[in-house]
Motif scaffolding. Structure first.
Motif, mmCIF file in Angstrom:
data_model
loop_
_atom_site.group_PDB
_atom_site.id
_atom_site.type_symbol
_atom_site.label_atom_id
_atom_site.label_comp_id
_atom_site.label_asym_id
_atom_site.label_seq_id
_atom_site.Cartn_x
_atom_site.Cartn_y
_atom_site.Cartn_z
ATOM 1 N N SER A 158 -0.859 -4.528 3.687
ATOM 2 C CA SER A 158 -2.003 -5.220 3.097
ATOM 3 C C SER A 158 -2.090 -6.624 3.690
ATOM 4 O O SER A 158 -1.187 -7.069 4.406
ATOM 5 C CB SER A 158 -1.851 -5.322 1.573
ATOM 6 O OG SER A 158 -0.911 -6.341 1.239
ATOM 7 N N SER B 107 -9.198 -1.051 -7.439
ATOM 8 C CA SER B 107 -10.500 -1.735 -7.457
ATOM 9 C C SER B 107 -10.329 -3.179 -7.012
ATOM 10 O O SER B 107 -11.064 -3.670 -6.158
ATOM 11 C CB SER B 107 -11.102 -1.718 -8.867
ATOM 12 O OG SER B 107 -11.338 -0.400 -9.288
ATOM 13 N N LYS B 108 -9.328 -3.845 -7.601
ATOM 14 C CA LYS B 108 -9.072 -5.244 -7.247
ATOM 15 C C LYS B 108 -7.673 -5.639 -7.699
ATOM 16 O O LYS B 108 -7.063 -4.965 -8.542
ATOM 17 C CB LYS B 108 -10.122 -6.165 -7.884
ATOM 18 C CG LYS B 108 -10.197 -6.076 -9.408
ATOM 19 C CD LYS B 108 -11.328 -6.941 -9.952
ATOM 20 C CE LYS B 108 -11.417 -6.826 -11.479
ATOM 21 N NZ LYS B 108 -12.470 -7.711 -12.055
ATOM 22 N N SER C 238 -10.797 -8.003 -3.815
ATOM 23 C CA SER C 238 -11.331 -6.638 -3.886
ATOM 24 C C SER C 238 -10.515 -5.713 -2.986
ATOM 25 O O SER C 238 -9.690 -6.167 -2.175
ATOM 26 C CB SER C 238 -12.787 -6.630 -3.430
ATOM 27 O OG SER C 238 -12.845 -6.913 -2.034
ATOM 28 N N ASN C 239 -10.770 -4.442 -3.091
ATOM 29 C CA ASN C 239 -10.105 -3.461 -2.235
ATOM 30 C C ASN C 239 -10.324 -3.824 -0.759
ATOM 31 O O ASN C 239 -9.370 -3.833 0.026
ATOM 32 C CB ASN C 239 -10.651 -2.060 -2.541
ATOM 33 C CG ASN C 239 -9.888 -0.968 -1.805
ATOM 34 O OD1 ASN C 239 -9.794 -0.970 -0.580
ATOM 35 N ND2 ASN C 239 -9.336 -0.023 -2.540
ATOM 36 N N ASP C 240 -11.554 -4.158 -0.396
ATOM 37 C CA ASP C 240 -11.852 -4.527 0.995
ATOM 38 C C ASP C 240 -11.086 -5.775 1.421
ATOM 39 O O ASP C 240 -10.562 -5.851 2.528
ATOM 40 C CB ASP C 240 -13.351 -4.767 1.184
ATOM 41 C CG ASP C 240 -14.146 -3.463 1.219
ATOM 42 O OD1 ASP C 240 -13.523 -2.388 1.368
ATOM 43 O OD2 ASP C 240 -15.385 -3.530 1.086
ATOM 44 N N GLU C 241 -11.022 -6.759 0.516
ATOM 45 C CA GLU C 241 -10.342 -8.021 0.835
ATOM 46 C C GLU C 241 -8.828 -7.850 0.966
ATOM 47 O O GLU C 241 -8.159 -8.662 1.604
ATOM 48 C CB GLU C 241 -10.658 -9.077 -0.229
ATOM 49 C CG GLU C 241 -12.079 -9.582 -0.161
ATOM 50 C CD GLU C 241 -12.477 -10.410 -1.362
ATOM 51 O OE1 GLU C 241 -13.283 -11.343 -1.195
ATOM 52 O OE2 GLU C 241 -11.987 -10.128 -2.485
ATOM 53 N N SER D 259 -4.046 -0.962 5.187
ATOM 54 C CA SER D 259 -3.859 0.045 6.229
ATOM 55 C C SER D 259 -2.523 0.726 5.901
ATOM 56 O O SER D 259 -1.968 0.512 4.820
ATOM 57 C CB SER D 259 -3.862 -0.584 7.622
ATOM 58 O OG SER D 259 -2.864 -1.560 7.739
ATOM 59 N N SER E 119 -4.489 2.326 -1.883
ATOM 60 C CA SER E 119 -5.834 1.933 -1.456
ATOM 61 C C SER E 119 -6.912 2.881 -1.975
ATOM 62 O O SER E 119 -8.076 2.495 -2.090
ATOM 63 C CB SER E 119 -5.915 1.865 0.073
ATOM 64 O OG SER E 119 -5.900 3.150 0.652
ATOM 65 N N ARG E 120 -6.525 4.112 -2.311
ATOM 66 C CA ARG E 120 -7.513 5.112 -2.786
ATOM 67 C C ARG E 120 -7.989 4.818 -4.213
ATOM 68 O O ARG E 120 -9.038 5.311 -4.618
ATOM 69 C CB ARG E 120 -6.903 6.522 -2.763
ATOM 70 C CG ARG E 120 -6.287 6.936 -1.433
ATOM 71 C CD ARG E 120 -7.323 7.447 -0.457
ATOM 72 N NE ARG E 120 -6.687 7.948 0.745
ATOM 73 C CZ ARG E 120 -6.398 9.228 0.961
ATOM 74 N NH1 ARG E 120 -6.681 10.137 0.036
ATOM 75 N NH2 ARG E 120 -5.845 9.586 2.100
ATOM 76 N N GLU F 211 -7.541 -5.577 2.689
ATOM 77 C CA GLU F 211 -7.371 -5.132 4.083
ATOM 78 C C GLU F 211 -6.221 -4.121 4.216
ATOM 79 O O GLU F 211 -5.317 -4.282 5.041
ATOM 80 C CB GLU F 211 -7.134 -6.338 5.008
ATOM 81 C CG GLU F 211 -8.332 -7.254 5.092
ATOM 82 C CD GLU F 211 -8.117 -8.435 6.038
ATOM 83 O OE1 GLU F 211 -7.209 -8.372 6.898
ATOM 84 O OE2 GLU F 211 -8.863 -9.427 5.897
ATOM 85 N N ASN G 104 0.831 -1.206 0.000
ATOM 86 C CA ASN G 104 0.000 0.000 0.000
ATOM 87 C C ASN G 104 0.866 1.257 0.000
ATOM 88 O O ASN G 104 0.766 2.119 0.884
ATOM 89 C CB ASN G 104 -0.953 0.017 1.201
ATOM 90 C CG ASN G 104 -1.985 1.129 1.097
ATOM 91 O OD1 ASN G 104 -2.274 1.620 0.007
ATOM 92 N ND2 ASN G 104 -2.528 1.548 2.226
#
Length: 302
Positions: free
Chosen positions: A176, A150-151, A165-168, A172, A146-147, A170, A137
């Motif tokens: 990642s 998409s994936k 995905s972006n959420d997956e 910070s 992260s901004r 994780e 990240n």
């Protein structure tokens, strides 16, 4: 190991070398040999390499352009996979950008800016690859991967390719899911950009690049930021306040331009850098009671 090397060569997975010095593949120009060094020539050959890693049960590590890495003087056991030539294409579909992990982040930001697309301005001076940037990240100037991600297509040890995905992912701060919880190799990334004014985008990129030139010592071999910022404090400022700019151990020196950079001043070893890192940690804790954590990834034999 000999049998594994023979198999890799037999399958023609790409560039295969034995005992390749990783100092040749890191931006700080430090690092002992990799038992086996592989630069796969395609995604399929990366998969074949990972399959052999699984079959022979050998340790492995993926690298990109070698920034943000400090490799042990004793090198790395097993296989080092370099993502570069062969994994360096991108495709643009409107504002959606799909790019291979071996593509230079700086070159990508430059190419995209010429098309009047915004989102990668922050990356104009980050000397890494797309894969490495997604993995950690990477960020600068108030933005990070992260901004815009998409994936990401990730190859895992079991040989499976999976879109996360972006959420997956994780994400910070400089982290990642791939760093600890789910070790894998970033193969490809999809970024969502926005349309903007080409001249404004390029002006912003030039400003970011110029800022790096006058504040960071990329004229000398270095790995980038050594310490994470212990927010609300900044690592470079803490090191400067402690009077440590210019302090050296062996060939490793704290940059006089930026306190959070350690440069290879000539003949530096990983041990020199590690000793200097520990010296900084001790001094900052003594003076500020702040524990400094490394951002640079330290890998290889102990």
């Amino acid at each position: 190991m000999n049998e594994l090397i023979s198999k890799l060569k037999e399958l023609n997975v790409g560039n295969v070398k034995e005992n390749e010095r990783l100092a040749n593949h890191t931006t700080i120009k430090i690092g002992g040999p990799a038992d086996i060094f592989v630069e796969p020539s395609s995604v399929e050959n990366l998969q074949k390499t990972m399959e052999l890693i699984r079959q022979y049960n050998v340790p492995w590590r993926a690298i990109g352009r070698g920034s943000n890495l400090l490799v042990s003087d004793r090198g790395i056991e097993g296989i080092v996979i370099k993502l570069g030539s062969g994994l360096d294409q991108f495709e643009l579909n409107g504002t959606e950008l799909t790019v291979d992990s071996g593509y230079s982040l700086v070159a990508l930001a430059t190419s995209i800016s010429k098309k009047g697309l915004s989102g990668l301005e922050f990356a104009s001076g980050i000397p890494g690859s797309v894969g490495g940037a997604v993995y950690m990240n990477a960020g600068a100037h108030g933005s990070d991967i992260s901004r815009i991600l998409s994936k990401a297509l990730v190859l895992f040890e079991n040989g499976e390719l999976e879109w996360l995905s972006n959420d997956e992912m994780e994400f910070s701060y400089r982290t990642s899911v791939l760093q600890k919880k789910r070790p894998g190799v970033v193969v490809r990334a999809v970024f969502q950009l926005t349309e903007g004014d080409r001249e404004s985008i390029q002006a912003e990129m030039k400003k970011n690049k110029d800022y790096r030139k006058v504040t960071q010592p990329w004229n000398l071999p270095c790995a980038g930021s050594i310490f994470r910022n212990p927010l609300p404090n900044y690592a470079g400022q803490l090191i400067e306040e402690a009077g440590l700019k210019g302090y050296s151990i062996g060939g490793a020196k704290i940059s006089e331009m930026h306190g959070n950079f350690i440069v290879n001043n000539g003949g530096a070893t990983a041990e020199d850098v590690l000793n200097l890192i520990q010296f900084v940690k001790d001094k900052i804790y003594e003076s500020k009671q702040i524990k400094m954590e490394t951002e640079v990834e330290i890998i290889g034999r102990k």
